[in-house]
Design a protein around this motif. Sequence first.
Motif, short mmCIF file in Angstrom:
data_model
loop_
_atom_site.label_atom_id
_atom_site.label_comp_id
_atom_site.label_asym_id
_atom_site.label_seq_id
_atom_site.Cartn_x
_atom_site.Cartn_y
_atom_site.Cartn_z
N VAL A 1 0.81 -1.22 0.00
CA VAL A 1 0.00 0.00 0.00
C VAL A 1 0.84 1.27 0.00
O VAL A 1 0.53 2.23 -0.69
CB VAL A 1 -0.98 -0.01 1.19
CG1 VAL A 1 -1.71 1.31 1.30
CG2 VAL A 1 -1.98 -1.14 1.03
N ASP A 2 1.93 1.30 0.73
CA ASP A 2 2.77 2.50 0.77
C ASP A 2 4.07 2.34 -0.02
O ASP A 2 4.85 3.28 -0.11
CB ASP A 2 3.12 2.85 2.22
CG ASP A 2 1.90 3.29 3.00
OD1 ASP A 2 1.05 3.99 2.42
OD2 ASP A 2 1.78 2.90 4.17
N VAL B 1 -3.94 -1.64 -4.58
CA VAL B 1 -3.46 -0.32 -4.18
C VAL B 1 -1.99 -0.44 -3.81
O VAL B 1 -1.60 -1.36 -3.09
CB VAL B 1 -4.26 0.22 -2.96
CG1 VAL B 1 -3.70 1.57 -2.52
CG2 VAL B 1 -5.74 0.33 -3.31
N GLY C 1 1.80 2.19 -3.26
CA GLY C 1 2.35 3.54 -3.19
C GLY C 1 2.92 3.99 -4.52
O GLY C 1 2.73 5.11 -4.96
N VAL D 1 -4.77 1.48 -8.20
CA VAL D 1 -4.54 2.80 -7.63
C VAL D 1 -3.12 2.86 -7.08
O VAL D 1 -2.71 1.98 -6.32
CB VAL D 1 -5.54 3.12 -6.49
CG1 VAL D 1 -5.19 4.43 -5.82
CG2 VAL D 1 -6.96 3.14 -7.02
N ALA D 2 -2.38 3.89 -7.50
CA ALA D 2 -1.07 4.16 -6.91
C ALA D 2 -1.18 5.50 -6.20
O ALA D 2 -1.58 6.49 -6.80
CB ALA D 2 0.01 4.20 -7.97
N ARG D 3 -0.85 5.52 -4.94
CA ARG D 3 -1.02 6.74 -4.14
C ARG D 3 -0.06 7.85 -4.52
O ARG D 3 -0.35 9.01 -4.29
CB ARG D 3 -0.86 6.40 -2.67
CG ARG D 3 -1.96 5.52 -2.15
CD ARG D 3 -1.75 5.22 -0.70
NE ARG D 3 -2.90 4.46 -0.20
CZ ARG D 3 -3.06 4.16 1.06
NH1 ARG D 3 -2.17 4.55 1.95
NH2 ARG D 3 -4.09 3.47 1.44
N ASN D 4 1.09 7.51 -5.08
CA ASN D 4 2.09 8.52 -5.42
C ASN D 4 2.22 8.71 -6.93
O ASN D 4 1.97 9.78 -7.44
CB ASN D 4 3.44 8.16 -4.80
CG ASN D 4 3.34 8.12 -3.30
OD1 ASN D 4 3.03 9.11 -2.67
ND2 ASN D 4 3.56 6.95 -2.71
N SER E 1 -3.61 7.37 -10.65
CA SER E 1 -2.54 7.83 -9.77
C SER E 1 -2.42 9.34 -9.97
O SER E 1 -2.81 9.85 -11.03
CB SER E 1 -1.21 7.14 -10.06
OG SER E 1 -0.60 7.69 -11.19
#
Length: 112
Positions: A6-7, A30, A32, A55-58, A83
Motif C-alpha cells: 500500500v505504501d 493499491v 504507493g 490505484v497508486a497513491r504517489n 494515480s
Amino acid sequence: GDQFGVDGMGVVYTRDSNSTFYNMVLRDNVAGFGVWFADGADTSRLTNVVWQRSVARNFGGSYIPESSSSQVLTDCVFESSYSPFGGAIDTGGTATPLFRRVIFRNNTARRG
C-alpha cells in the motif's frame, strides 16, 4: 510504511528478471508506487495481463518500468487505473518497454 504494498513499490516487483507472465488479472490493487514495478535490467514478458481499477497513491497507477528495464507487453489491458502522476503508467530512468496490441481505457491522473 512498508517497502512493498500500500505504501511501497507495487504489489508485483520484478528486478533483473527474465520471467514470463501470462493470463493474469490484477484487480482492485493499491500501492504507493505502481501496482507492477519493474526495476533494474528486467526483460520479462507479459502476455494477456489485465490491470483493472489499480490505484497508486504517489505515481505510476498500474505499471512502472524503471531503470534499464525493457519488458515486452503483448495483448495487455490497462483499465480504470488512477494515480496522481501517470494514470496507468509512469516510466523512469532509461526504461524502454515495448507495447504490442495493448489497450488503455478510462485511466486518469492529475498530471502526466
